[in-house]
Scaffold this active site. Structure first.
Site, PDB file in Angstrom:
ATOM      1  N   SER A  46       0.825  -1.217   0.000  1.00 13.04           N
ATOM      2  CA  SER A  46       0.000   0.000   0.000  1.00 13.04           C
ATOM      3  C   SER A  46       0.855   1.260   0.000  1.00 13.04           C
ATOM      4  O   SER A  46       1.928   1.307   0.617  1.00 13.04           O
ATOM      5  CB  SER A  46      -0.863  -0.011   1.263  1.00 13.04           C
ATOM      6  OG  SER A  46      -1.383   1.268   1.517  1.00 13.04           O
ATOM      7  N   GLU A  57       0.248   3.642   1.753  1.00 12.49           N
ATOM      8  CA  GLU A  57       0.353   4.047   3.158  1.00 12.49           C
ATOM      9  C   GLU A  57       1.726   3.710   3.733  1.00 12.49           C
ATOM     10  O   GLU A  57       2.154   4.295   4.727  1.00 12.49           O
ATOM     11  CB  GLU A  57      -0.734   3.359   3.991  1.00 12.49           C
ATOM     12  CG  GLU A  57      -2.089   4.019   3.921  1.00 12.49           C
ATOM     13  CD  GLU A  57      -2.092   5.443   4.453  1.00 12.49           C
ATOM     14  OE1 GLU A  57      -1.749   5.644   5.616  1.00 12.49           O
ATOM     15  OE2 GLU A  57      -2.436   6.358   3.681  1.00 12.49           O
ATOM     16  N   TYR A 115      -1.665   0.007  10.712  1.00 13.28           N
ATOM     17  CA  TYR A 115      -1.954  -0.649   9.426  1.00 13.28           C
ATOM     18  C   TYR A 115      -0.721  -0.592   8.517  1.00 13.28           C
ATOM     19  O   TYR A 115      -0.276  -1.609   7.968  1.00 13.28           O
ATOM     20  CB  TYR A 115      -3.147   0.043   8.753  1.00 13.28           C
ATOM     21  CG  TYR A 115      -3.308  -0.305   7.286  1.00 13.28           C
ATOM     22  CD1 TYR A 115      -3.899  -1.505   6.895  1.00 13.28           C
ATOM     23  CD2 TYR A 115      -2.859   0.573   6.282  1.00 13.28           C
ATOM     24  CE1 TYR A 115      -4.043  -1.830   5.552  1.00 13.28           C
ATOM     25  CE2 TYR A 115      -3.000   0.253   4.941  1.00 13.28           C
ATOM     26  CZ  TYR A 115      -3.588  -0.951   4.579  1.00 13.28           C
ATOM     27  OH  TYR A 115      -3.717  -1.271   3.241  1.00 13.28           O
TER      28      TYR A 115
HETATM   29  P1  NAP Z   1     -11.402  -4.403   1.802  1.00 16.40           P
HETATM   30  O1  NAP Z   1     -12.572  -4.023   0.937  1.00 16.40           O
HETATM   31  O2  NAP Z   1     -11.337  -3.897   3.199  1.00 16.40           O
HETATM   32  O3  NAP Z   1     -11.351  -6.015   1.827  1.00 16.40           O
HETATM   33  C1  NAP Z   1     -10.548  -6.705   2.741  1.00 16.40           C
HETATM   34  C2  NAP Z   1     -10.836  -8.187   2.611  1.00 16.40           C
HETATM   35  O4  NAP Z   1     -10.048  -8.909   3.569  1.00 16.40           O
HETATM   36  C3  NAP Z   1     -12.298  -8.574   2.892  1.00 16.40           C
HETATM   37  O5  NAP Z   1     -12.659  -9.618   2.035  1.00 16.40           O
HETATM   38  C4  NAP Z   1     -12.237  -9.067   4.332  1.00 16.40           C
HETATM   39  O6  NAP Z   1     -13.283  -9.942   4.688  1.00 16.40           O
HETATM   40  C5  NAP Z   1     -10.906  -9.810   4.279  1.00 16.40           C
HETATM   41  N1  NAP Z   1     -10.348 -10.119   5.592  1.00 16.40           N
HETATM   42  C6  NAP Z   1     -10.102  -9.274   6.616  1.00 16.40           C
HETATM   43  N2  NAP Z   1      -9.555  -9.944   7.652  1.00 16.40           N
HETATM   44  C7  NAP Z   1      -9.464 -11.238   7.271  1.00 16.40           C
HETATM   45  C8  NAP Z   1      -8.997 -12.425   7.893  1.00 16.40           C
HETATM   46  N3  NAP Z   1      -8.506 -12.401   9.136  1.00 16.40           N
HETATM   47  N4  NAP Z   1      -9.037 -13.590   7.203  1.00 16.40           N
HETATM   48  C9  NAP Z   1      -9.545 -13.627   5.943  1.00 16.40           C
HETATM   49  N5  NAP Z   1     -10.005 -12.539   5.303  1.00 16.40           N
HETATM   50  C10 NAP Z   1      -9.970 -11.349   5.955  1.00 16.40           C
HETATM   51  O7  NAP Z   1     -10.039  -3.997   1.101  1.00 16.40           O
HETATM   52  P2  NAP Z   1      -9.739  -3.654  -0.442  1.00 16.40           P
HETATM   53  O8  NAP Z   1      -9.946  -2.188  -0.638  1.00 16.40           O
HETATM   54  O9  NAP Z   1     -10.423  -4.617  -1.304  1.00 16.40           O
HETATM   55  O10 NAP Z   1      -8.152  -3.887  -0.479  1.00 16.40           O
HETATM   56  C11 NAP Z   1      -7.616  -5.162  -0.783  1.00 16.40           C
HETATM   57  C12 NAP Z   1      -6.185  -5.228  -0.234  1.00 16.40           C
HETATM   58  O11 NAP Z   1      -5.404  -4.196  -0.833  1.00 16.40           O
HETATM   59  C13 NAP Z   1      -6.060  -5.042   1.264  1.00 16.40           C
HETATM   60  O12 NAP Z   1      -4.979  -5.813   1.708  1.00 16.40           O
HETATM   61  C14 NAP Z   1      -5.717  -3.557   1.400  1.00 16.40           C
HETATM   62  O13 NAP Z   1      -4.999  -3.356   2.596  1.00 16.40           O
HETATM   63  C15 NAP Z   1      -4.852  -3.357   0.185  1.00 16.40           C
HETATM   64  N6  NAP Z   1      -4.858  -2.017  -0.400  1.00 16.40           N
HETATM   65  C16 NAP Z   1      -6.019  -1.399  -0.709  1.00 16.40           C
HETATM   66  C17 NAP Z   1      -5.970  -0.160  -1.325  1.00 16.40           C
HETATM   67  C18 NAP Z   1      -7.239   0.568  -1.720  1.00 16.40           C
HETATM   68  O14 NAP Z   1      -7.158   1.768  -2.004  1.00 16.40           O
HETATM   69  N7  NAP Z   1      -8.368  -0.104  -1.809  1.00 16.40           N
HETATM   70  C19 NAP Z   1      -4.747   0.443  -1.630  1.00 16.40           C
HETATM   71  C20 NAP Z   1      -3.584  -0.247  -1.296  1.00 16.40           C
HETATM   72  C21 NAP Z   1      -3.641  -1.476  -0.703  1.00 16.40           C
HETATM   73  P3  NAP Z   1     -14.732  -9.343   5.156  1.00 16.40           P
HETATM   74  O15 NAP Z   1     -15.441  -8.965   3.875  1.00 16.40           O
HETATM   75  O16 NAP Z   1     -15.348 -10.509   5.851  1.00 16.40           O
HETATM   76  O17 NAP Z   1     -14.453  -8.182   6.040  1.00 16.40           O
HETATM   77  O1  F7E Z   2      -8.919   8.227   3.994  1.00 17.84           O
HETATM   78  C1  F7E Z   2      -9.195  11.670   5.218  1.00 17.84           C
HETATM   79  C2  F7E Z   2      -8.321  10.722   5.996  1.00 17.84           C
HETATM   80  O2  F7E Z   2      -9.976   6.178   4.909  1.00 17.84           O
HETATM   81  C3  F7E Z   2      -8.376   9.082   3.010  1.00 17.84           C
HETATM   82  C4  F7E Z   2      -7.223   2.190   2.421  1.00 17.84           C
HETATM   83  O3  F7E Z   2      -7.730   1.494   1.309  1.00 17.84           O
HETATM   84  O4  F7E Z   2      -6.007   3.683   0.994  1.00 17.84           O
HETATM   85  C5  F7E Z   2      -6.962   3.641   2.034  1.00 17.84           C
HETATM   86  O5  F7E Z   2      -6.492   4.328   3.180  1.00 17.84           O
HETATM   87  C6  F7E Z   2      -8.075  10.436   3.625  1.00 17.84           C
HETATM   88  C7  F7E Z   2      -7.300  10.367   4.936  1.00 17.84           C
HETATM   89  O6  F7E Z   2      -8.304   6.013   3.012  1.00 17.84           O
HETATM   90  C8  F7E Z   2     -12.536  11.453   6.605  1.00 17.84           C
HETATM   91  O7  F7E Z   2      -7.787  11.351   7.164  1.00 17.84           O
HETATM   92  C9  F7E Z   2     -11.140  13.017   6.066  1.00 17.84           C
HETATM   93  O8  F7E Z   2      -6.285  11.331   4.909  1.00 17.84           O
HETATM   94  O9  F7E Z   2     -10.533   6.913   2.551  1.00 17.84           O
HETATM   95  P1  F7E Z   2      -9.530   6.795   3.639  1.00 17.84           P
HETATM   96  P2  F7E Z   2      -6.774   5.869   3.440  1.00 17.84           P
HETATM   97  O10 F7E Z   2      -6.584   6.113   4.882  1.00 17.84           O
HETATM   98  O11 F7E Z   2      -5.980   6.716   2.499  1.00 17.84           O
HETATM   99  C10 F7E Z   2      -4.716   3.115   1.326  1.00 17.84           C
HETATM  100  C11 F7E Z   2      -3.833   3.206   0.102  1.00 17.84           C
HETATM  101  C12 F7E Z   2      -4.818   1.748   1.907  1.00 17.84           C
HETATM  102  O12 F7E Z   2      -3.926   0.928   1.733  1.00 17.84           O
HETATM  103  C13 F7E Z   2      -5.922   1.524   2.884  1.00 17.84           C
HETATM  104  O13 F7E Z   2      -6.177   0.118   3.015  1.00 17.84           O
HETATM  105  O14 F7E Z   2      -9.303  11.062   3.937  1.00 17.84           O
HETATM  106  N1  F7E Z   2     -10.543  11.846   5.776  1.00 17.84           N
HETATM  107  N2  F7E Z   2     -12.359  12.813   6.579  1.00 17.84           N
HETATM  108  C14 F7E Z   2     -11.384  10.840   6.093  1.00 17.84           C
HETATM  109  N3  F7E Z   2     -11.259   9.507   5.974  1.00 17.84           N
HETATM  110  C15 F7E Z   2     -12.312   8.739   6.360  1.00 17.84           C
HETATM  111  N4  F7E Z   2     -12.231   7.386   6.231  1.00 17.84           N
HETATM  112  N5  F7E Z   2     -13.452   9.290   6.887  1.00 17.84           N
HETATM  113  C16 F7E Z   2     -13.621  10.650   7.043  1.00 17.84           C
HETATM  114  O15 F7E Z   2     -14.646  11.121   7.503  1.00 17.84           O
END
Ligand code: NAP
Ligand code: F7E
Length: 357
Positions: free
Chosen positions: A129, A131, A152
């Site tokens: 990520s 992050e 995280y």
């Molecule tokens: P998400 O919607 O939160 O999905 C996470 C998945 O992991 C869900 O299927 C969840 O199951 C499953 N899970 C959580 N804990 C588990 C456990 N202990 N055992 C088995 N399964 C488990 O995340 P996403 O946005 O699709 O992201 C996919 C991956 O990419 C994650 O690793 C995330 O950290 C990473 N990532 C995401 C982004 C982004 O912007 N979306 C960017 C960079 C990296 P449930 O449905 O039951 O909760």
């Molecule tokens: O926040 C700000 C918050 O929770 C984005 C995950 O998929 O992407 C995701 O992480 C920004 C942050 O995503 C609210 O402080 C303001 O700066 O949508 P977010 P994230 O934290 O960037 C990365 C790449 C991952 O890997 C993660 O799994 O938005 N913000 N106000 C807020 N964020 C939330 N959630 N809610 C608010 O009300």
């Protein structure tokens, strides 16, 4: 023979799009679904209904349960494993840090150990990520130092390093994607983009009064999730495993995302006040549409992300297909449609209910 893919985290945003993508490429796709007291397969129900079990199926398991992983991997013998499972909410990771670190870091180690102990030859994708870059200033690429700012992100860095160790020590084929934020109508409702697009739909339909947000100044490089799952697949089609940044190369603040969403939905949003008293106000009516609330701020913030995906472009031939305004449009249209349907459903439900009491 079609290839077999195993996806951890198949019920999540990316898992569901990736499953569709691989099925379209004629893969047999298997997922790991954890047990829940309520339905948690909403994002993949259409696939469960449409495909025979030898094409698409899932097994109950958990990335922190070594036995379940070993059994599932042994049974499927996948050609490719896409490891997406994680507690992926950054703010929540401050509230449940041990659980988060367990799923993100130990869960990855448990999967690597399962593959190693079975001696399985397969390709693995690890979901890293942006992050992980944390406080490293933008733009970020594969050479940018990791300076994580949350439990995280620290878990992802640990998992990433474990992937490096298992690749070198045991010659396990593992590619790491460092994906910047990617969003879609399937994004969880508490991530900021979806929270905003869902709120604008509900405000327009009169279901919700206003939207509360935290840090409006944080900047993110937001792409469209279906574009990003293609990059995951491309990484596993390479001869050698490697690390790749996947991003759009464009950054926007949370404030700009909200402005674009409210503009697209037909509101004229103007900002008044500052800090915790800042408000986004409807210029026509004077009514507050957005307010800032301290509960949505994090103890530490990743302030600014902007990815340079030149390596993915050059080596994988990957490019984002969907721009920022298009992403906003896709998400707002989907939430408007969903909220209208829910409202209609509620009316129908109320009428049916009333006539039966
Ligand atoms: P998400 O919607 O939160 O999905 C996470 C998945 O992991 C869900 O299927 C969840 O199951 C499953 N899970 C959580 N804990 C588990 C456990 N202990 N055992 C088995 N399964 C488990 O995340 P996403 O946005 O699709 O992201 C996919 C991956 O990419 C994650 O690793 C995330 O950290 C990473 N990532 C995401 C982004 C982004 O912007 N979306 C960017 C960079 C990296 P449930 O449905 O039951 O909760
Ligand atoms: O926040 C700000 C918050 O929770 C984005 C995950 O998929 O992407 C995701 O992480 C920004 C942050 O995503 C609210 O402080 C303001 O700066 O949508 P977010 P994230 O934290 O960037 C990365 C790449 C991952 O890997 C993660 O799994 O938005 N913000 N106000 C807020 N964020 C939330 N959630 N809610 C608010 O009300």
């Amino acid at each position: 023979m079609s290839k077999k893919a195993l996806i951890t985290g198949i019920t999540g945003q990316d898992g569901s799009y990736l499953a569709e993508f691989l099925l379209n490429k004629n893969y047999s796709v298997f997922g790991i679904v954890r047990r829940s007291s309520s339905f948690n397969t909403g994002r993949i129900d259409h696939l469960i209904e449409s495909y025979p079990l030898d094409k698409f199926d899932f097994y109950r398991g958990d990335v922190n349960d070594a036995n379940s992983l070993i059994e599932i991997v042994k049974r499927i013998e996948p050609d490719e494993i896409y490891h997406l499972a994680a507690q992926s909410h950054v703010k929540v990771s401050f509230e449940i840090p041990v659980f988060t670190f367990d799923t993100v870091a130990t869960g990855t180690l448990t999967l690597l150990e399962a593959v190693r102990s079975l001696g399985l030859r397969c390709k693995i994708y690890f979901a890293g990520s942006s992050e992980m870059f944390g406080s490293s200033p933008p733009p970020q690429n594969e050479d940018t130092p990791f300076k994580p700012r949350s439990p995280y992100a620290a878990g992802k860095v640990a998992a990433y390093q474990l992937c490096d160790i298992y690749r070198e020590a045991y010659a396990i084929w593992i590619a790491c994607g460092i994906l910047f934020n990617h969003e879609s109508p399937r994004r969880g409702e508490t991530f900021v983009t979806r929270k905003i697009t869902r709120a604008v739909a509900r405000i327009q339909l009169g279901i919700q009064d206003r939207l509360y947000l935290g840090n409006l100044n944080a900047r993110r490089d937001w792409g469209y999730a279906p574009d990003y799952v293609e990059a995951m697949w491309l990484m596993l089609q390479q001869h050698e495993p490697d690390h790749y940044v996947v991003a759009t190369g464009e950054t926007h603040s949370v404030r700009e995302f909200a402005e674009a969403v409210f503009r697209y939905a037909g509101f004229d949003l103007v900002w008044e006040g500052e800090g915790l008293t800042e408000k986004g106000v409807d210029a026509r009516t004077g009514k507050p549409l957005i307010e800032v609330h301290s509960s949505y701020f994090r103890p530490l913030e990743t302030e600014s992300l902007l990815g340079n995906a030149a390596k993915a472009r050059k080596r994988l031939g990957w490019e984002p297909k969907t721009g920022f305004e298009e992403l906003v449009k896709i998400m707002v249209d989907a939430d408007m449609k969903r909220e209208r349907m829910l409202l209609e459903g509620t009316k129908v439900f109320d009428e049916v209910w009333r006539t039966h009491i």
